[in-house]
Design an enzyme around this catalytic site. Sequence first.
Site, PDB file in Angstrom:
ATOM      1  N   SER A 186      30.622 -39.969 -65.121  1.00 52.12           N
ATOM      2  CA  SER A 186      31.820 -39.195 -65.441  1.00 52.12           C
ATOM      3  C   SER A 186      32.508 -39.746 -66.684  1.00 52.12           C
ATOM      4  CB  SER A 186      32.797 -39.245 -64.252  1.00 52.12           C
ATOM      5  OG  SER A 186      34.071 -38.760 -64.613  1.00 52.12           O
ATOM      6  N   TYR A 237      37.955 -43.386 -58.289  1.00 52.52           N
ATOM      7  CA  TYR A 237      36.823 -42.508 -58.602  1.00 52.52           C
ATOM      8  C   TYR A 237      36.089 -43.016 -59.834  1.00 52.52           C
ATOM      9  CZ  TYR A 237      34.317 -38.454 -60.423  1.00 52.52           C
ATOM     10  OH  TYR A 237      33.343 -37.620 -60.935  1.00 52.52           O
TER      11      TYR A 237
END
Length: 334
Positions: free
Chosen positions: A142, A167
């Site tokens: 990501s 995350y």
Amino acid sequence: MKILVTGTAGFIGFHVAKKLLERGDEVVGLDNINDYYDVNLKYARLNELGISQNEITSNKLIKSDKYPNHKFIKMDLSNTNDINALFEKEKFDAVCNLAAQAGVRYSLENPHAYIDSNIKGFLNILEACRNFNVKNLSYASSSSVYGLNKSQPFKTTDKTDTPISLYAATKKSNELMAHTYSHLYGIQTTGLRFFTVYGPWGRPDMAPMLFADAITNDRPIKVFNHGNMSRDFTYIDDIVEGIIKVIDNPTTYNVYNIGNNAPVSLMEFIETLENSIGKEATKNFMPIQDGDVESTFADVSGLINDFGYKPNTVLKDGINSFIKWYKGFYKITS
């Protein structure tokens, strides 16, 4: 190839599985169908792949009634024994791991879900690849790994040791874990740092869907950081093409940015949505949220140099495709 694609009830995993099936690969799809967002959307995606909701039972392989080269299994990545049994039975040529607990903001509320899925689940995939001789592993990272990095565009050579959400920390951990398994066991691992993916069948917790839903239903939208944000929005078809190039051309170990290489301001993004919907948004301007960054911008020179590929869908075209799907799926006539 026979490919395990995890996360096929999810946004990106669904599109990747569909593309692989259409070109003739054998695909085993896997998803735990959790309730982080509306499961009806997840079941609708699976239905597009020929998997009936009524037939889905945990840990049971189901054959598609649309694609003869497709099977699906509802399974949790964090269950080591189940994952090992699946690998032992199916004997995959390649694995594309797109399953993860998604969402920057939700990681502030439910951190354990991220460790179970993104850390333990990814370890189970790595170990299964090692134990069952799968040498080709691609996986989702990501753009959030860049965290507090101020240098733009983001380069894969930049330091990524200042994440600002759990995350992001789990995605950086995946890259480090993959490097270890490549070094120790010769598994070819390739990570892709996705930059703000959007398009048909998108996630309802992300801005395109949240804004479209609010605008069409005459509710105000929340505009964070008073609109002073930008994102490198990347259309889903461009993401899928990049993923498949990586599956077809595995690397010993590498990480790539996959973004449009053209950041768009939040206000321009909202205006593009308004024009596509044909309706103006009521805007509530708010401070930036914890875990958010002000801007993202992908340097995609690695993709260009190694694969001759660069995402290139312009925002207007991508948003028009998304809104056409959105209105059709949710039966919006106005």
